[in-house]
Design a protein around this motif. Structure first.
Motif, mmCIF file in Angstrom:
data_model
loop_
_atom_site.group_PDB
_atom_site.id
_atom_site.type_symbol
_atom_site.label_atom_id
_atom_site.label_comp_id
_atom_site.label_asym_id
_atom_site.label_seq_id
_atom_site.Cartn_x
_atom_site.Cartn_y
_atom_site.Cartn_z
ATOM 1 N N ASP A 88 2.520 -20.858 3.859
ATOM 2 C CA ASP A 88 2.719 -20.302 2.521
ATOM 3 C C ASP A 88 1.453 -20.354 1.673
ATOM 4 O O ASP A 88 1.490 -20.068 0.481
ATOM 5 N N SER A 89 0.344 -20.733 2.291
ATOM 6 C CA SER A 89 -0.922 -20.849 1.567
ATOM 7 C C SER A 89 -1.723 -19.565 1.677
ATOM 8 O O SER A 89 -1.698 -18.885 2.690
ATOM 9 N N LYS A 90 -2.423 -19.280 0.640
ATOM 10 C CA LYS A 90 -3.317 -18.129 0.648
ATOM 11 C C LYS A 90 -4.604 -18.536 1.362
ATOM 12 O O LYS A 90 -5.151 -19.610 1.107
ATOM 13 N N THR A 91 -5.073 -17.689 2.262
ATOM 14 C CA THR A 91 -6.299 -17.976 2.999
ATOM 15 C C THR A 91 -7.402 -17.027 2.555
ATOM 16 O O THR A 91 -7.139 -16.006 1.908
ATOM 17 N N TYR A 92 -8.620 -17.357 2.922
ATOM 18 C CA TYR A 92 -9.733 -16.473 2.616
ATOM 19 C C TYR A 92 -9.571 -15.144 3.343
ATOM 20 O O TYR A 92 -9.970 -14.102 2.844
ATOM 21 N N ALA A 93 -8.940 -15.184 4.515
ATOM 22 C CA ALA A 93 -8.666 -13.944 5.240
ATOM 23 C C ALA A 93 -7.714 -13.061 4.431
ATOM 24 O O ALA A 93 -7.877 -11.837 4.381
ATOM 25 N N ASP A 94 -6.716 -13.672 3.788
ATOM 26 C CA ASP A 94 -5.788 -12.909 2.940
ATOM 27 C C ASP A 94 -6.532 -12.267 1.769
ATOM 28 O O ASP A 94 -6.305 -11.094 1.442
ATOM 29 N N ILE A 95 -7.404 -13.021 1.146
ATOM 30 C CA ILE A 95 -8.168 -12.514 0.012
ATOM 31 C C ILE A 95 -9.064 -11.355 0.457
ATOM 32 O O ILE A 95 -9.145 -10.328 -0.218
ATOM 33 N N TYR A 96 -9.688 -11.508 1.622
ATOM 34 C CA TYR A 96 -10.541 -10.452 2.144
ATOM 35 C C TYR A 96 -9.715 -9.204 2.440
ATOM 36 O O TYR A 96 -10.110 -8.083 2.104
ATOM 37 N N GLN A 97 -8.548 -9.393 3.058
ATOM 38 C CA GLN A 97 -7.690 -8.255 3.388
ATOM 39 C C GLN A 97 -7.256 -7.517 2.121
ATOM 40 O O GLN A 97 -7.249 -6.290 2.076
ATOM 41 N N GLU A 98 -6.901 -8.269 1.084
ATOM 42 C CA GLU A 98 -6.525 -7.648 -0.190
ATOM 43 C C GLU A 98 -7.685 -6.837 -0.755
ATOM 44 O O GLU A 98 -7.490 -5.738 -1.281
ATOM 45 N N SER A 99 -8.884 -7.379 -0.642
ATOM 46 C CA SER A 99 -10.071 -6.689 -1.146
ATOM 47 C C SER A 99 -10.311 -5.396 -0.377
ATOM 48 O O SER A 99 -10.589 -4.350 -0.979
ATOM 49 N N VAL A 100 -10.185 -5.456 0.938
ATOM 50 C CA VAL A 100 -10.374 -4.259 1.762
ATOM 51 C C VAL A 100 -9.313 -3.223 1.421
ATOM 52 O O VAL A 100 -9.622 -2.032 1.247
ATOM 53 N N ASN A 101 -8.065 -3.649 1.318
ATOM 54 C CA ASN A 101 -6.989 -2.718 0.977
ATOM 55 C C ASN A 101 -7.239 -2.052 -0.373
ATOM 56 O O ASN A 101 -7.015 -0.848 -0.532
ATOM 57 N N LYS A 102 -7.712 -2.827 -1.335
ATOM 58 C CA LYS A 102 -8.002 -2.295 -2.664
ATOM 59 C C LYS A 102 -9.105 -1.235 -2.585
ATOM 60 O O LYS A 102 -8.984 -0.158 -3.171
ATOM 61 N N ASP A 103 -10.156 -1.546 -1.817
ATOM 62 C CA ASP A 103 -11.267 -0.599 -1.660
ATOM 63 C C ASP A 103 -10.816 0.681 -0.958
ATOM 64 O O ASP A 103 -11.217 1.784 -1.349
ATOM 65 N N VAL A 104 -9.993 0.539 0.067
ATOM 66 C CA VAL A 104 -9.491 1.713 0.790
ATOM 67 C C VAL A 104 -8.624 2.562 -0.126
ATOM 68 O O VAL A 104 -8.751 3.787 -0.173
ATOM 69 N N ASN A 105 -7.757 1.918 -0.881
ATOM 70 C CA ASN A 105 -6.900 2.661 -1.811
ATOM 71 C C ASN A 105 -7.715 3.403 -2.867
ATOM 72 O O ASN A 105 -7.394 4.540 -3.222
ATOM 73 N N LYS A 106 -8.779 2.767 -3.360
ATOM 74 C CA LYS A 106 -9.663 3.433 -4.327
ATOM 75 C C LYS A 106 -10.306 4.665 -3.700
ATOM 76 O O LYS A 106 -10.381 5.724 -4.323
ATOM 77 N N ALA A 107 -10.797 4.513 -2.468
ATOM 78 C CA ALA A 107 -11.461 5.619 -1.782
ATOM 79 C C ALA A 107 -10.488 6.766 -1.538
ATOM 80 O O ALA A 107 -10.836 7.937 -1.745
ATOM 81 N N ILE A 108 -9.273 6.447 -1.131
ATOM 82 C CA ILE A 108 -8.262 7.485 -0.894
ATOM 83 C C ILE A 108 -7.925 8.197 -2.194
ATOM 84 O O ILE A 108 -7.822 9.420 -2.235
ATOM 85 N N LYS A 109 -7.771 7.430 -3.259
ATOM 86 C CA LYS A 109 -7.460 8.023 -4.565
ATOM 87 C C LYS A 109 -8.592 8.954 -5.007
ATOM 88 O O LYS A 109 -8.353 10.052 -5.510
ATOM 89 N N LYS A 110 -9.829 8.509 -4.793
ATOM 90 C CA LYS A 110 -10.985 9.316 -5.177
ATOM 91 C C LYS A 110 -10.990 10.644 -4.411
ATOM 92 O O LYS A 110 -11.227 11.701 -4.983
ATOM 93 N N VAL A 111 -10.692 10.586 -3.113
ATOM 94 C CA VAL A 111 -10.672 11.804 -2.283
ATOM 95 C C VAL A 111 -9.543 12.729 -2.720
ATOM 96 O O VAL A 111 -9.748 13.931 -2.856
ATOM 97 N N THR A 112 -8.368 12.170 -2.957
ATOM 98 C CA THR A 112 -7.236 13.021 -3.369
ATOM 99 C C THR A 112 -7.450 13.591 -4.758
ATOM 100 O O THR A 112 -7.027 14.719 -5.023
ATOM 101 N N ASP A 113 -8.114 12.860 -5.632
ATOM 102 C CA ASP A 113 -8.411 13.369 -6.970
ATOM 103 C C ASP A 113 -9.392 14.544 -6.904
ATOM 104 O O ASP A 113 -9.289 15.502 -7.674
ATOM 105 N N LYS A 114 -10.350 14.484 -5.978
ATOM 106 C CA LYS A 114 -11.321 15.570 -5.822
ATOM 107 C C LYS A 114 -10.655 16.830 -5.288
ATOM 108 O O LYS A 114 -11.086 17.943 -5.586
ATOM 109 N N ARG A 115 -9.607 16.673 -4.495
ATOM 110 C CA ARG A 115 -8.923 17.827 -3.908
ATOM 111 C C ARG A 115 -8.078 18.564 -4.930
ATOM 112 O O ARG A 115 -7.710 19.708 -4.705
ATOM 113 N N LYS A 116 -7.759 17.947 -6.022
ATOM 114 C CA LYS A 116 -6.895 18.574 -7.032
ATOM 115 C C LYS A 116 -7.620 19.560 -7.850
ATOM 116 O O LYS A 116 -8.628 19.810 -8.145
#
Length: 116
Positions: A88-116
């Motif tokens: 039930d503990s948060k690990t550095y791997a969890d924090i890294y994964q959250e960071s990667v997911n956040k970056d990927v979501n930003k990139a996807i949003k940026k691409v979809t916003d450009k297509r509009k």
């Protein structure tokens, strides 16, 4: 961090190491392997002191006092024992994964916003 805090931290760590050295040899070996494993897996709580590690020593001291072998305390799968401790503990791997997911979501949003 103040010098006094550093000195207190060192005193606390030395006392912790002394407790480990007072354990029976088989307990010391397993404790050292647990510590290595936990540092690799990286539960965030380990960076905030030695609370989890002290808890393991408490458990080991109790097991040794009752004459139990270390594997009677941890079970034969020591890695699974560690995983249960930090499940039930948060690990550095969890924090890294959250960071990667956040970056990927930003990139996807940026691409979809450009297509509009």
């Amino acid at each position: 961090m103040r010098i006094q805090e550093i000195i207190e931290g060192k005193k606390e760590w030395r006392a912790h190491v002394a407790r480990v050295k007072a354990l029976p040899k088989d307990y010391q070996i397993v404790y050292n392997e647990l510590q290595k494993y936990l540092y690799k897996v990286g539960p965030v709580e380990l960076s905030n002191g030695i609370g989890l590690l002290s808890g393991i020593i408490d458990l080991f001291e109790e097991g040794a006092a009752f004459g139990k072998g270390v594997l009677q305390v941890t079970g034969s799968d020591v890695a699974a024992f560690c995983d249960d401790l930090i499940k039930d503990s948060k690990t550095y791997a969890d924090i890294y994964q959250e960071s990667v997911n956040k970056d990927v979501n930003k990139a996807i949003k940026k691409v979809t916003d450009k297509r509009k």
